[in-house]
Write an enzyme that holds these catalytic residues in place. Structure first.
Site, mmCIF file in Angstrom:
data_model
loop_
_atom_site.group_PDB
_atom_site.id
_atom_site.type_symbol
_atom_site.label_atom_id
_atom_site.label_comp_id
_atom_site.label_asym_id
_atom_site.label_seq_id
_atom_site.Cartn_x
_atom_site.Cartn_y
_atom_site.Cartn_z
ATOM 1 N N SER A 153 71.936 21.331 -27.296
ATOM 2 C CA SER A 153 72.255 22.689 -26.852
ATOM 3 C C SER A 153 72.939 22.738 -25.496
ATOM 4 O O SER A 153 73.543 23.749 -25.142
ATOM 5 C CB SER A 153 70.987 23.544 -26.809
ATOM 6 N N ASP A 161 68.707 30.376 -18.595
ATOM 7 C CA ASP A 161 67.550 30.803 -19.380
ATOM 8 C C ASP A 161 66.408 29.829 -19.125
ATOM 9 O O ASP A 161 66.393 29.126 -18.115
ATOM 10 C CB ASP A 161 67.909 30.932 -20.862
ATOM 11 N N HIS A 174 68.346 26.052 -19.895
ATOM 12 C CA HIS A 174 69.729 25.637 -19.667
ATOM 13 C C HIS A 174 70.276 26.102 -18.322
ATOM 14 O O HIS A 174 69.919 27.188 -17.855
ATOM 15 C CB HIS A 174 70.621 26.185 -20.791
#
Length: 406
Positions: free
Chosen positions: A85, A371, A374
């Site tokens: 991600s 967040d 990340h």
């Protein structure tokens, strides 16, 4: 670690809801034409349509990313990327997966959500830009040779070195399957160009690989996996690096010669784990768990460079040191908030990650974290610069700019 399971349940409840909602939302060689398809009698010369996320203008300090049809001098023919991600740009959008970022406010500073787990750009976007390449299309897009010839992003959120990693997110694309997708790309490129063109260009391309974070965050430190019952941190690192090496050799066998291998950052300092801390400080236990992996990964790249793979060039991005430097000198880099996410809920805005249509902080460039997991786009741009221009404390044995010239 019991509190981790409670937060994990909350996170999964959120992901189930958000997934449903989201369904409605160098040298001097000029490589610009290294992957140019052979002309066809039926080709009218018109440019291929470009997806909206490929046209989005980049905010400063990143120059506007050109579409695949624009003239631009590139340092390498193409960039192929494998990861999770931290660099996923939309490969999970079409999967039945709880690991998605295809909804606002993700992409709020990009022009809209694309699947990137960021308010705008990833470290890969910055590296590609510095190499003179357009934004890489995700593999999940319909094959378009005019875009894919500059490279492809195969990264998948929740993916790991081990196939089992991230299984609780349901569908994801582990590293071994990302490599298979690269094989499929090679077949398509050869069909649309010719084998000699592709075979000559691939060794000059750069291969970015950033795996391992989920093998800890969504495997080793999660009670549901029982991995800690089987392996000590040292033994687990050995398992991961052994598998990693075999996977990198597979890429080498497919023609790759220039590799960027990214380590894992200060995982114990992400908002999700800060929220688990009783004193609000980084989890040194988690940082110490991850450290053996980074050390062994660096040693592996040194050995591969010496003699094991003739013609191969591997550089190690010391993400651990990069993040340590940013945490230590955050004020000098222009940041002011280091201990919570810009978008999220609960303690440190890290207990539940960014919800659909949630209002994020307005001063996003002041934050280290976007967040619960990340970095912000501002940090990603900084990391990209460190990787491209950095010295041996960040990139070993050379930086990306030097790798591109080989």
């Amino acid at each position: 670690m019991a509190s981790l399971s409670v937060s994990w349940f909350c996170m999964m409840l959120f992901l189930l809801t958000s997934s449903a909602l989201a369904q409605t939302q160098g040298d001097d060689d000029d490589y610009d034409d290294a992957f140019t398809p052979e002309p066809s009698p039926s080709d009218d010369g018109s440019p291929a349509p470009v997806a909206n996320d490929m046209e989005a203008p980049a905010p400063a300090p990143v120059p506007e990313a050109p579409s695949s049809g624009e003239e631009r001098r590139a340092l390498v023919p193409a960039l192929f990327a494998f990861g999770d991600s931290l660099i996923d740009s939309g490969n999970n959008n079409r999967l039945f997966s709880f690991a998605k970022a295809n909804y606002l406010p993700y992409g709020i500073d990009f022009g809209g959500p694309t699947g990137r787990f960021s308010n705008a750009y990833t470290i890969l976007d910055q590296i590609g830009d510095l190499l003179g390449l357009p934004l890489l299309p995700p593999y999940s897009e319909i094959f378009n040779v005019d875009k894919m010839r500059f490279g492809v992003n195969y990264a998948s959120a929740a993916a790991g070195i081990l196939d089992i990693t991230g299984f609780h997110f349901v569908e994801r694309i582990p590293f071994s399957y990302q490599i298979k997708n690269f094989e499929n790309t090679l077949v398509s490129l050869i069909k649309n160009m010719s084998a000699p063109i592709v075979e000559e260009a691939i060794p000059k391309c750069i291969f970015f690989v950033g795996m391992g974070s989920n093998d800890y965050l969504n495997n080793y430190i999660m009670p549901a996996y029982f991995t800690q019952d089987e392996y000590t941190p040292q033994k687990y690192a050995e398992l991961l690096v052994h598998q990693y090496k075999e996977q990198l050799i597979k890429l080498y066998d497919l023609g790759a010669r220039k590799f960027i291998i990214a380590g894992i950052g200060q995982m114990g300092c992400i908002p999700f784990l800060l929220a688990e801390s009783s004193n609000g400080e980084c989890s040194e236990m988690v940082n110490q768990m991850v450290h053996p992996f980074n050390a062994k990964l660096k040693t592996m790249t040194m050995k591969l460079n010496k003699s094991e793979l003739p013609g191969g060039h591997f550089i190690f991005l010391d993400m651990e040191n990069m993040f340590k430097d940013i945490f230590t000198n955050y004020k000098s880099y222009g940041f002011s908030v280091t201990d919570r996410g810009c978008c999220g809920s609960g303690k440190n805005k890290g207990e539940v990650t960014c919800l659909p249509m949630q209002t994020p902080c307005p001063n996003r460039d002041d934050y280290l974290f976007w967040d619960a997991y990340h970095p912000t786009s501002a940090v990603n741009l900084l990391l990209g610069d460190m990787a491209f221009y950095g010295g041996p404390n960040f990139t070993f044995p050379m930086n990306i700019q030097q790798l591109a010239t080989l």
